[in-house]
Design a protein around this motif. Structure first.
Motif, short mmCIF file in Angstrom:
data_model
loop_
_atom_site.label_atom_id
_atom_site.label_comp_id
_atom_site.label_asym_id
_atom_site.label_seq_id
_atom_site.Cartn_x
_atom_site.Cartn_y
_atom_site.Cartn_z
N SER A 4 0.82 -1.21 0.00
CA SER A 4 0.00 0.00 0.00
C SER A 4 0.86 1.26 0.00
CB SER A 4 -0.94 0.00 1.21
OG SER A 4 -0.21 -0.11 2.43
N LEU A 5 2.09 1.16 0.49
CA LEU A 5 3.01 2.29 0.47
C LEU A 5 3.15 2.87 -0.93
CD1 LEU A 5 5.55 3.97 1.53
CD2 LEU A 5 6.89 1.99 0.79
N PHE A 6 3.06 2.04 -1.94
CA PHE A 6 3.39 2.44 -3.30
C PHE A 6 2.26 3.17 -4.02
CE2 PHE A 6 6.39 -1.02 -2.48
CZ PHE A 6 7.55 -0.32 -2.70
N PHE A 7 1.21 3.49 -3.29
CA PHE A 7 0.12 4.26 -3.87
C PHE A 7 -0.05 5.54 -3.05
CE2 PHE A 7 -0.53 -0.08 -5.15
CZ PHE A 7 -0.85 0.05 -6.49
N VAL A 8 0.22 6.67 -3.69
CA VAL A 8 0.28 7.95 -3.00
C VAL A 8 -1.05 8.69 -3.17
CG1 VAL A 8 1.55 10.12 -2.81
CG2 VAL A 8 2.74 8.04 -3.54
N PRO A 9 -1.78 8.96 -2.09
CA PRO A 9 -3.05 9.67 -2.19
C PRO A 9 -2.85 11.08 -2.73
CG PRO A 9 -2.84 8.59 -0.05
CD PRO A 9 -1.49 8.53 -0.71
N PRO A 10 -3.91 11.67 -3.32
CA PRO A 10 -3.79 13.04 -3.84
C PRO A 10 -3.30 14.01 -2.77
CG PRO A 10 -5.84 12.04 -4.57
CD PRO A 10 -5.24 11.09 -3.57
N GLY A 11 -2.32 14.83 -3.11
CA GLY A 11 -1.80 15.82 -2.20
C GLY A 11 -0.80 15.31 -1.18
N ALA A 12 -0.57 13.99 -1.16
CA ALA A 12 0.35 13.40 -0.18
C ALA A 12 1.74 13.23 -0.79
CB ALA A 12 -0.19 12.07 0.31
N ARG A 13 2.67 12.82 0.06
CA ARG A 13 4.00 12.45 -0.37
C ARG A 13 4.19 10.96 -0.14
NH1 ARG A 13 7.32 15.84 3.80
NH2 ARG A 13 5.85 14.62 5.08
N LEU A 14 5.16 10.37 -0.84
CA LEU A 14 5.44 8.96 -0.64
C LEU A 14 5.82 8.69 0.81
CD1 LEU A 14 5.73 6.22 -2.20
CD2 LEU A 14 8.18 6.72 -2.32
N ARG A 15 6.59 9.56 1.42
CA ARG A 15 7.07 9.33 2.78
C ARG A 15 5.94 9.37 3.80
NH1 ARG A 15 11.56 13.25 4.41
NH2 ARG A 15 11.40 12.05 6.33
N ASP A 16 4.78 9.91 3.45
CA ASP A 16 3.66 9.91 4.38
C ASP A 16 3.19 8.51 4.71
OD1 ASP A 16 3.73 12.69 4.45
OD2 ASP A 16 2.24 12.90 2.85
N GLY A 17 3.52 7.53 3.85
CA GLY A 17 3.14 6.14 4.09
C GLY A 17 4.20 5.32 4.80
N PHE A 18 5.33 5.95 5.16
CA PHE A 18 6.39 5.21 5.85
C PHE A 18 5.94 4.87 7.27
CE2 PHE A 18 10.06 7.41 3.33
CZ PHE A 18 9.63 6.80 2.17
#
Length: 335
Positions: free
Chosen positions: A202-216
């Motif tokens: 799920s980390l590899f899908f970035v929600p609108p307005g987010a950054r990849l690191r927000d899923g770390f």
């Protein structure tokens, strides 16, 4: 079997750094041991250092182990143009390294992006690369539609990470203000012992307005990653930046065009695959693994390591070393 060369290999107990000239610039490498050449190619965001556990193990087993910094990384050349990082350039670099070391042939081993670089090196230059080991990312023949168009259909409103990486400067602006922190989070997100949601990708899908690191994940550190290890990686990328590594992603459409003549091609050399049970790549690319009897007719063995994540040769160094040495010994015994 490799023949003696004019470029002496270092003693088994000594790792040597050197820069070698290739047609596209210079490649930094670390080598250890003597015997048949084994060329190891890292992925993103790593360096030659990701093979630190394999260099002495392969050297002790009677091989000339060589780990490179891929172009754009570490002390290797860093061309400015994005299209200088197309797959054909990486294949050319690998051939150039083999030649610069005075060898005619080599076994190639790749992890993450290094896996398709390794498989394409073997596919395009079977005269040079006589066997291929692929870690974490399985072989899948070229096919389908234009990659960026396919990736745009993934994830609904969320953006697939390969799409997120496409625009030059975008991912760099997220990563480079805090390289060490970003790397620590990215490594933890894909490690078998710290991946969130059991490594479901799920980390590899970035929600609108987010950054990849927000899923770390939060402030956790994988067991395999010491402070010293993280310092080594951070210092390399703080010096070199991330553009070179990210430019690999920015060439997926060029690769699709460049490799049209190899559409559906089989990789026929002796091969090995090692994946991690908790690596999202293993789940996403399960069909590619199931297709190995057709796509890898020279497959010697395939292994999924229980509980292991994406950083396989670092997470489970002893097990990966054993599998590599067993495979290399088998391949070279038959040569």
């Amino acid at each position: 079997m490799s023949q003696p060369t004019d470029t002496p290999a270092p003693p088994t107990d000594e790792a040597v750094h050197r820069l070698v000239d290739v047609p596209g610039g210079r490649i930094h490498l670390v080598e250890q041991g003597s015997g048949p050449l084994v060329l190891m190619v890292h992925g993103f965001p790593e360096s030659w250092y990701s093979w630190r556990h394999q260099l002495p193990a392969l050297a002790a087993a009677g091989f000339r182990a060589v780990a490179i910094d891929v172009r754009g990384y570490g002390r290797s050349s860093k061309p400015r143009d994005v299209d200088a990082y197309r797959m054909l350039a990486h294949v050319s670099d690998n051939v150039g390294v083999v030649r610069a070391l005075g060898e005619e042939t080599a076994t190639i081993v790749g992890h993450d992006w290094g896996s398709p670089i390794a498989s394409n090196s073997a596919l395009l230059r079977p005269d040079v690369f006589t066997a291929a080991a692929l870690l974490s990312v399985p072989y899948a023949p070229r096919g389908g539609g234009r990659p960026t168009e396919l990736f745009a259909q993934f994830g609904g409103a969320a953006e697939f990470y390969m799409s997120y990486f496409q625009a030059p400067g975008r991912a760099e602006s997220e990563i480079e203000p805090d390289v060490r922190g970003w790397l620590a989070g990215f490594y933890a997100a894909l490690s078998g012992d710290t991946a969130p949601s059991g490594g479901d990708g799920s980390l590899f899908f970035v929600p609108p307005g987010a950054r990849l690191r927000d899923g770390f994940p939060g402030d956790v550190r994988p067991a395999w990653l010491t402070e010293t290890d993280l310092d080594v990686y951070a210092e390399e990328f703080e010096r070199s930046g991330l553009a070179g590594g990210l430019n690999r992603y920015r060439n997926i459409d060029r690769d699709w065009e460049d490799l049209a003549a190899w559409d559906g091609a089989l990789l026929t050399q002796p091969s090995l695959f090692i994946g991690g049970e908790r690596d999202a790549s293993t789940a996403w690319l399960a069909d590619a693994i199931k297709a190995f009897p057709a796509t890898l007719p020279g497959l010697v063995s395939s292994h999924i390591i229980e509980g292991c994540g994406h950083w396989i040769q670092q997470e489970r160094a002893d097990e990966v070393n054993r599998l590599l040495v067993d495979w290399l010994t088998t391949v070279h015994r038959k040569a």
